[in-house]
Enzyme design. Structure first.
Site, mmCIF file in Angstrom:
data_model
loop_
_atom_site.group_PDB
_atom_site.id
_atom_site.type_symbol
_atom_site.label_atom_id
_atom_site.label_comp_id
_atom_site.label_asym_id
_atom_site.label_seq_id
_atom_site.Cartn_x
_atom_site.Cartn_y
_atom_site.Cartn_z
ATOM 1 C CB ALA A 1 29.408 31.757 48.089
ATOM 2 C CE1 TYR A 2 37.244 34.089 45.881
ATOM 3 C CE2 TYR A 2 37.030 36.352 46.668
ATOM 4 C CZ TYR A 2 37.819 35.310 46.206
ATOM 5 O OH TYR A 2 39.184 35.477 46.088
ATOM 6 N NE ARG A 3 32.951 40.841 47.420
ATOM 7 C CZ ARG A 3 32.420 41.870 46.785
ATOM 8 N NH1 ARG A 3 31.299 42.425 47.248
ATOM 9 N NH2 ARG A 3 32.986 42.354 45.695
#
Length: 412
Positions: A317-319
């Protein structure tokens, strides 16, 4: 003063003529909480040994004056040690029965300055024979480098804990047990796994044992964390004693061998202190049905080699540049945060609001305002919130509340 001055001070006041009482100043010690009890808390039995004239139960609130030198800040005071003993004078149930030091001149003293909240502090009391009155030399650590120098000598000192140093001096105070030692999770020799005697157990192994002894699954995450951490440290100390005492009692062939062994013990303690809290948090996240790799990531790489302690909901999700940044969370874990909170500001570039789990017993209002302006949200176990200034308390988040928030995050 340069760090070298502290090294000289530790050497000068670390001989057989002194006993150290070492602690981190809490919000109740300083003026951070605007408490009427402001003044460093020092255990009653310890002060009775230092100042025998203080131990007069027949006198209401007996006191004694002595010279105290805050050498780190070039400050000298004629201060007062007092035993508040109302419990023995007409108020047996609700009366006080504690000792404190007072008469520091308010916030002008580094010991009461709200900005000193969380500072590692050494009280070096001289050892004298009555009727001579002991004096006290104090060093309030002003930054992380000084704290590291002190902990290199005595080992880690965590919020809410204290110790006497050197250990040999503790024999002079038989009624005073360091707050670092309890008995409820202390492992006897036959309870220590044989493999642990061959190789000191990892932090994760000790925490698994703490979970076994303190399941506490019916408790909220905040109380579970605090109880288990106490238990885990007792297990650590019991294993440490079982492994190291044979080497100590056998003696050493030379000074270098002794120093090498002592350094091994201190470094192991520091390593444990640095990683214990995050391992406890990870265990509790899993118990709260957060799946590692789906709902959170432990020590992932965010970008450029940066490794925050926890990312939510996941590295994927962060990337994912299309995943909304406002639905991401980062949690840093630091036992103390007085100087170290700034280290987390650049750990996850996509997340402007940084959550920080800490056990520090209070911060000043000015430091809290600085943290808030930098986008840091403190996560503090519920039982510690009353150590913070009243104006700060409404802005703290409990661990239970934080877990509730991350449960609502969408997953990839």
């Amino acid at each position: 003063m340069p760090a070298g001055d502290l090294v000289e001070w530790l050497d000068e006041h670390g001989g057989p003529g002194f006993v150290w009482y070492v602690k981190r100043l809490s919000g109740n010690d300083t003026l951070a909480n605007a408490s009427h009890q402001a003044g460093p808390y020092i255990p009653r039995d310890f002060l009775f040994r230092i100042f025998p004239a203080l131990a007069r139960q027949e006198v209401k609130n007996p006191d004694i004056r002595f010279n105290l030198y805050v050498d780190s800040h070039a400050d000298h005071r004629d201060v007062r040690a007092i035993w508040y003993n109302n419990r023995f004078h007409g108020n047996p149930k609700g009366g006080r029965n504690e000792t404190r030091l007072t008469g520091f001149g308010g916030g002008a003293s580094a010991l009461l300055d709200p900005e000193s909240t969380g500072a590692l502090t050494v009280f070096a009391f001289s050892i004298v024979n009555p009727p001579e009155t002991a004096d006290c030399h104090v060093w309030v650590c002003r930054h992380e480098t000084e704290e590291d120098l002190v902990e290199d000598r005595v080992g880690p000192v965590e919020p809410g804990k204290w110790l006497l140093w050197p250990p040999a001096q503790s024999s002079l105070f038989p009624g005073v047990a360091s707050s670092l030692v309890r008995t409820s999770c202390w492992l006897t020799d036959d309870e220590i796994p044989a493999a642990w005697r061959l190789k000191f157990p990892s932090g994760a192994e000790i925490i698994r044992k703490a979970v076994e002894l303190r399941d506490d699954s019916s408790l909220d995450p905040d109380r579970r964390l605090m109880r288990r951490r106490e238990c885990e440290f007792e297990i650590f100390r019991s294993v440490e004693q079982a492994i190291e005492m044979p080497h100590i009692t056998a003696g050493f062939a030379d000074i270098d061998s002794f120093i090498a062994r002592a350094q091994t013990i201190l470094q192991r303690r520091k390593a444990r202190s640095g990683h214990s809290l995050e391992l406890h948090a990870r265990e509790i996240f899993i118990e709260e049905r957060l799946i590692e790799g789906t709902h959170f990531a432990y020590q992932p790489v965010s970008e450029g080699g940066k490794t925050p302690d926890f990312l939510f909901p996941s590295v994927a999700a962060y990337r994912d540049s299309t995943f909304p940044s406002d639905r991401l969370r980062m949690l840093a874990v630091k036992t103390t945060c007085r100087d170290r909170w700034r280290q987390i500001l650049n750990e996850a570039d996509r997340i402007p609001a940084k959550h920080l789990l800490t056990l520090q017993e209070g911060v000043s209002e000015a430091q809290f305002a600085e943290m808030a302006q930098a986008g840091v949200q403190l996560v503090v176990p519920a039982g510690l919130s009353d150590k913070f200034p009243k104006a700060v308390q409404p802005h703290l988040q409990t661990l239970e509340s934080f877990i509730g928030d991350v449960r609502l995050l969408p997953i990839v």
